[in-house]
Design a protein around this motif. Sequence first.
Motif, PDB file in Angstrom:
ATOM      1  N   MET A 178      41.165  43.888  38.746  1.00  0.00           N
ATOM      2  CA  MET A 178      40.406  44.821  39.579  1.00  0.00           C
ATOM      3  C   MET A 178      39.986  46.033  38.757  1.00  0.00           C
ATOM      4  SD  MET A 178      41.560  46.953  43.019  1.00  0.00           S
ATOM      5  CE  MET A 178      41.772  45.508  44.042  1.00  0.00           C
ATOM      6  N   ILE A 179      38.773  46.518  39.004  1.00  0.00           N
ATOM      7  CA  ILE A 179      38.295  47.713  38.326  1.00  0.00           C
ATOM      8  C   ILE A 179      38.089  48.826  39.346  1.00  0.00           C
ATOM      9  CG2 ILE A 179      36.382  48.753  37.045  1.00  0.00           C
ATOM     10  CD1 ILE A 179      35.945  46.108  35.664  1.00  0.00           C
ATOM     11  N   VAL A 180      38.729  49.951  39.093  1.00  0.00           N
ATOM     12  CA  VAL A 180      38.556  51.153  39.909  1.00  0.00           C
ATOM     13  C   VAL A 180      37.808  52.165  39.061  1.00  0.00           C
ATOM     14  CG1 VAL A 180      39.704  52.997  41.187  1.00  0.00           C
ATOM     15  CG2 VAL A 180      40.718  50.698  41.121  1.00  0.00           C
ATOM     16  N   ALA A 181      36.655  52.620  39.526  1.00  0.00           N
ATOM     17  CA  ALA A 181      35.819  53.547  38.765  1.00  0.00           C
ATOM     18  C   ALA A 181      35.759  54.893  39.461  1.00  0.00           C
ATOM     19  CB  ALA A 181      34.413  52.970  38.614  1.00  0.00           C
ATOM     20  N   PRO A 221      29.075  48.995  37.271  1.00  0.00           N
ATOM     21  CA  PRO A 221      28.341  49.036  38.540  1.00  0.00           C
ATOM     22  C   PRO A 221      28.902  48.092  39.594  1.00  0.00           C
ATOM     23  CG  PRO A 221      27.097  47.834  36.891  1.00  0.00           C
ATOM     24  CD  PRO A 221      28.235  48.475  36.172  1.00  0.00           C
ATOM     25  N   ASN A 222      29.684  47.103  39.162  1.00  0.00           N
ATOM     26  CA  ASN A 222      30.288  46.150  40.096  1.00  0.00           C
ATOM     27  C   ASN A 222      31.773  46.415  40.306  1.00  0.00           C
ATOM     28  OD1 ASN A 222      27.830  44.639  40.423  1.00  0.00           O
ATOM     29  ND2 ASN A 222      28.206  43.725  38.413  1.00  0.00           N
ATOM     30  N   ALA A 223      32.196  47.636  40.052  1.00  0.00           N
ATOM     31  CA  ALA A 223      33.607  47.987  40.233  1.00  0.00           C
ATOM     32  C   ALA A 223      34.052  47.698  41.668  1.00  0.00           C
ATOM     33  CB  ALA A 223      33.823  49.463  39.912  1.00  0.00           C
ATOM     34  N   ASP A 224      35.315  47.307  41.805  1.00  0.00           N
ATOM     35  CA  ASP A 224      35.839  46.957  43.127  1.00  0.00           C
ATOM     36  C   ASP A 224      36.003  48.181  44.017  1.00  0.00           C
ATOM     37  OD1 ASP A 224      36.622  43.972  42.685  1.00  0.00           O
ATOM     38  OD2 ASP A 224      37.393  45.034  40.934  1.00  0.00           O
ATOM     39  N   VAL A 225      36.395  49.302  43.408  1.00  0.00           N
ATOM     40  CA  VAL A 225      36.543  50.563  44.146  1.00  0.00           C
ATOM     41  C   VAL A 225      35.810  51.655  43.378  1.00  0.00           C
ATOM     42  CG1 VAL A 225      38.149  52.316  45.012  1.00  0.00           C
ATOM     43  CG2 VAL A 225      38.786  49.892  45.096  1.00  0.00           C
ATOM     44  N   LYS A 226      34.957  52.401  44.075  1.00  0.00           N
ATOM     45  CA  LYS A 226      34.200  53.479  43.444  1.00  0.00           C
ATOM     46  C   LYS A 226      34.517  54.809  44.137  1.00  0.00           C
ATOM     47  CE  LYS A 226      30.212  50.613  42.153  1.00  0.00           C
ATOM     48  NZ  LYS A 226      28.736  50.507  42.234  1.00  0.00           N
ATOM     49  N   ILE A 227      34.880  55.798  43.323  1.00  0.00           N
ATOM     50  CA  ILE A 227      35.231  57.128  43.834  1.00  0.00           C
ATOM     51  C   ILE A 227      34.384  58.175  43.127  1.00  0.00           C
ATOM     52  CG2 ILE A 227      37.053  58.849  44.120  1.00  0.00           C
ATOM     53  CD1 ILE A 227      37.695  56.367  45.695  1.00  0.00           C
ATOM     54  N   TYR A 228      33.856  59.139  43.884  1.00  0.00           N
ATOM     55  CA  TYR A 228      33.213  60.317  43.283  1.00  0.00           C
ATOM     56  C   TYR A 228      34.093  61.513  43.621  1.00  0.00           C
ATOM     57  CZ  TYR A 228      29.717  63.641  41.662  1.00  0.00           C
ATOM     58  OH  TYR A 228      29.070  64.644  40.963  1.00  0.00           O
ATOM     59  N   ASP A 244      24.955  67.051  32.075  1.00  0.00           N
ATOM     60  CA  ASP A 244      25.398  65.777  32.643  1.00  0.00           C
ATOM     61  C   ASP A 244      24.468  65.281  33.754  1.00  0.00           C
ATOM     62  OD1 ASP A 244      27.597  65.513  30.999  1.00  0.00           O
ATOM     63  OD2 ASP A 244      28.975  66.489  32.383  1.00  0.00           O
ATOM     64  N   GLN A 245      23.926  66.222  34.523  1.00  0.00           N
ATOM     65  CA  GLN A 245      23.082  65.841  35.657  1.00  0.00           C
ATOM     66  C   GLN A 245      21.633  65.572  35.264  1.00  0.00           C
ATOM     67  OE1 GLN A 245      23.742  69.161  38.265  1.00  0.00           O
ATOM     68  NE2 GLN A 245      25.869  68.581  38.670  1.00  0.00           N
ATOM     69  N   ASN A 246      21.281  65.871  34.015  1.00  0.00           N
ATOM     70  CA  ASN A 246      19.897  65.701  33.580  1.00  0.00           C
ATOM     71  C   ASN A 246      19.754  64.822  32.341  1.00  0.00           C
ATOM     72  OD1 ASN A 246      18.194  67.622  35.390  1.00  0.00           O
ATOM     73  ND2 ASN A 246      19.992  68.841  34.807  1.00  0.00           N
ATOM     74  N   LYS A 247      20.765  64.002  32.084  1.00  0.00           N
ATOM     75  CA  LYS A 247      20.698  63.092  30.950  1.00  0.00           C
ATOM     76  C   LYS A 247      19.592  62.058  31.156  1.00  0.00           C
ATOM     77  CE  LYS A 247      25.620  63.315  29.854  1.00  0.00           C
ATOM     78  NZ  LYS A 247      26.920  62.641  29.976  1.00  0.00           N
ATOM     79  N   GLU A 248      19.024  61.623  30.047  1.00  0.00           N
ATOM     80  CA  GLU A 248      18.006  60.572  30.104  1.00  0.00           C
ATOM     81  C   GLU A 248      18.626  59.267  30.591  1.00  0.00           C
ATOM     82  OE1 GLU A 248      15.062  58.129  27.013  1.00  0.00           O
ATOM     83  OE2 GLU A 248      16.116  59.924  26.348  1.00  0.00           O
ATOM     84  N   PHE A 249      19.859  59.034  30.209  1.00  0.00           N
ATOM     85  CA  PHE A 249      20.549  57.794  30.566  1.00  0.00           C
ATOM     86  C   PHE A 249      22.001  58.125  30.884  1.00  0.00           C
ATOM     87  CE2 PHE A 249      23.230  54.203  29.109  1.00  0.00           C
ATOM     88  CZ  PHE A 249      22.743  53.199  29.941  1.00  0.00           C
ATOM     89  N   GLY A 250      22.527  57.554  31.967  1.00  0.00           N
ATOM     90  CA  GLY A 250      23.920  57.774  32.321  1.00  0.00           C
ATOM     91  C   GLY A 250      24.192  59.125  32.948  1.00  0.00           C
ATOM     92  N   LYS A 251      23.210  59.662  33.661  1.00  0.00           N
ATOM     93  CA  LYS A 251      23.394  60.983  34.268  1.00  0.00           C
ATOM     94  C   LYS A 251      24.438  60.934  35.379  1.00  0.00           C
ATOM     95  CE  LYS A 251      19.130  61.416  35.489  1.00  0.00           C
ATOM     96  NZ  LYS A 251      17.857  61.947  36.046  1.00  0.00           N
ATOM     97  N   LEU A 252      25.050  62.082  35.624  1.00  0.00           N
ATOM     98  CA  LEU A 252      26.059  62.196  36.665  1.00  0.00           C
ATOM     99  C   LEU A 252      25.382  62.208  38.033  1.00  0.00           C
ATOM    100  CD1 LEU A 252      28.967  62.785  37.633  1.00  0.00           C
ATOM    101  CD2 LEU A 252      28.480  65.216  37.304  1.00  0.00           C
ATOM    102  N   LYS A 253      25.714  61.233  38.863  1.00  0.00           N
ATOM    103  CA  LYS A 253      25.190  61.193  40.226  1.00  0.00           C
ATOM    104  C   LYS A 253      26.149  60.392  41.097  1.00  0.00           C
ATOM    105  CE  LYS A 253      22.121  57.232  39.323  1.00  0.00           C
ATOM    106  NZ  LYS A 253      20.722  56.765  39.381  1.00  0.00           N
ATOM    107  N   ILE A 254      26.002  60.539  42.387  1.00  0.00           N
ATOM    108  CA  ILE A 254      26.898  59.853  43.318  1.00  0.00           C
ATOM    109  C   ILE A 254      26.328  58.480  43.648  1.00  0.00           C
ATOM    110  CG2 ILE A 254      28.074  59.976  45.542  1.00  0.00           C
ATOM    111  CD1 ILE A 254      27.649  62.999  45.493  1.00  0.00           C
ATOM    112  N   SER A 255      27.072  57.438  43.317  1.00  0.00           N
ATOM    113  CA  SER A 255      26.661  56.083  43.645  1.00  0.00           C
ATOM    114  C   SER A 255      26.604  55.925  45.166  1.00  0.00           C
ATOM    115  CB  SER A 255      27.660  55.081  43.059  1.00  0.00           C
ATOM    116  OG  SER A 255      27.371  53.765  43.490  1.00  0.00           O
ATOM    117  N   GLU A 256      25.628  55.160  45.631  1.00  0.00           N
ATOM    118  CA  GLU A 256      25.444  54.973  47.070  1.00  0.00           C
ATOM    119  C   GLU A 256      26.668  54.370  47.747  1.00  0.00           C
ATOM    120  OE1 GLU A 256      21.930  52.730  47.789  1.00  0.00           O
ATOM    121  OE2 GLU A 256      20.563  54.308  47.086  1.00  0.00           O
ATOM    122  N   ASP A 257      27.420  53.562  47.023  1.00  0.00           N
ATOM    123  CA  ASP A 257      28.585  52.906  47.619  1.00  0.00           C
ATOM    124  C   ASP A 257      29.907  53.531  47.177  1.00  0.00           C
ATOM    125  OD1 ASP A 257      28.185  52.046  45.038  1.00  0.00           O
ATOM    126  OD2 ASP A 257      28.633  49.939  45.436  1.00  0.00           O
TER     127      ASP A 257
END
Length: 213
Positions: A1-4, A130-137, A173-186
């Motif tokens: 299991m992957i927890v992100a 992106p397919n982690a079993d549990v996602k936490i922000y 972190d919030q304005n990176k071209e790639f891998g920016k910090l944002k809240i995943s929808e799930d």
Amino acid sequence: MIVAIDGPAGAGKSTIASKVAAKTGFFFLNTGSFYRALTYALIRENISISDKDGVIKAAEKHKIEIINKRIHLDGSDVENFLRSDAVDAIVAQVSAITEVRYKINEQIQKSAQNNNIIAEGRDMTTVVFPNADVKIYLDASIEKRAKRRLDQGTSTKTLEEIKENIETRDNIDQNKEFGKLKISEDAIYLNSSDLTIDEVCDKVVTEINKKAN
């Protein structure tokens, strides 16, 4: 299991992930340490952050891995050098380079293969796993985050200087071209400003148990 677990600097991601890992028996994969190890290598080799090609070549050259739960750079334990003010000052800029993120992500994903892991960082839930079993922000007010960083005792800066540094890092972190910090929808959003460490840990463990059952 992957927890992100994702969230801004100083939100308590490492502390929470470490404690949850201890409670669940999962392996704690501190992904930010991979970027810190590369940053330490750049400082040691006098490679300027303005030398983008040099930074990218360093990311391609150096092997970063976890051995006995500690970060190793090309086989040498560098865990004790990763949270200095010098590393803090430029690690966000290093991690903002797209080519660097691709290379580091490969090493992170390799470290996670065939394991029950808890990974924390800035884009764990959106890019790396992106397919982690549990996602936490995990979030917290900037005042709380600055105070926590000060209390770690690894910085020689004042509380206000740490706050300014975190604000700068948040912007990067919030304005990176790639891998920016944002809240995943799930992702499950947790604000830890008014919660104890144990309370946050309990919430994360509850989500893991829900998924496991």
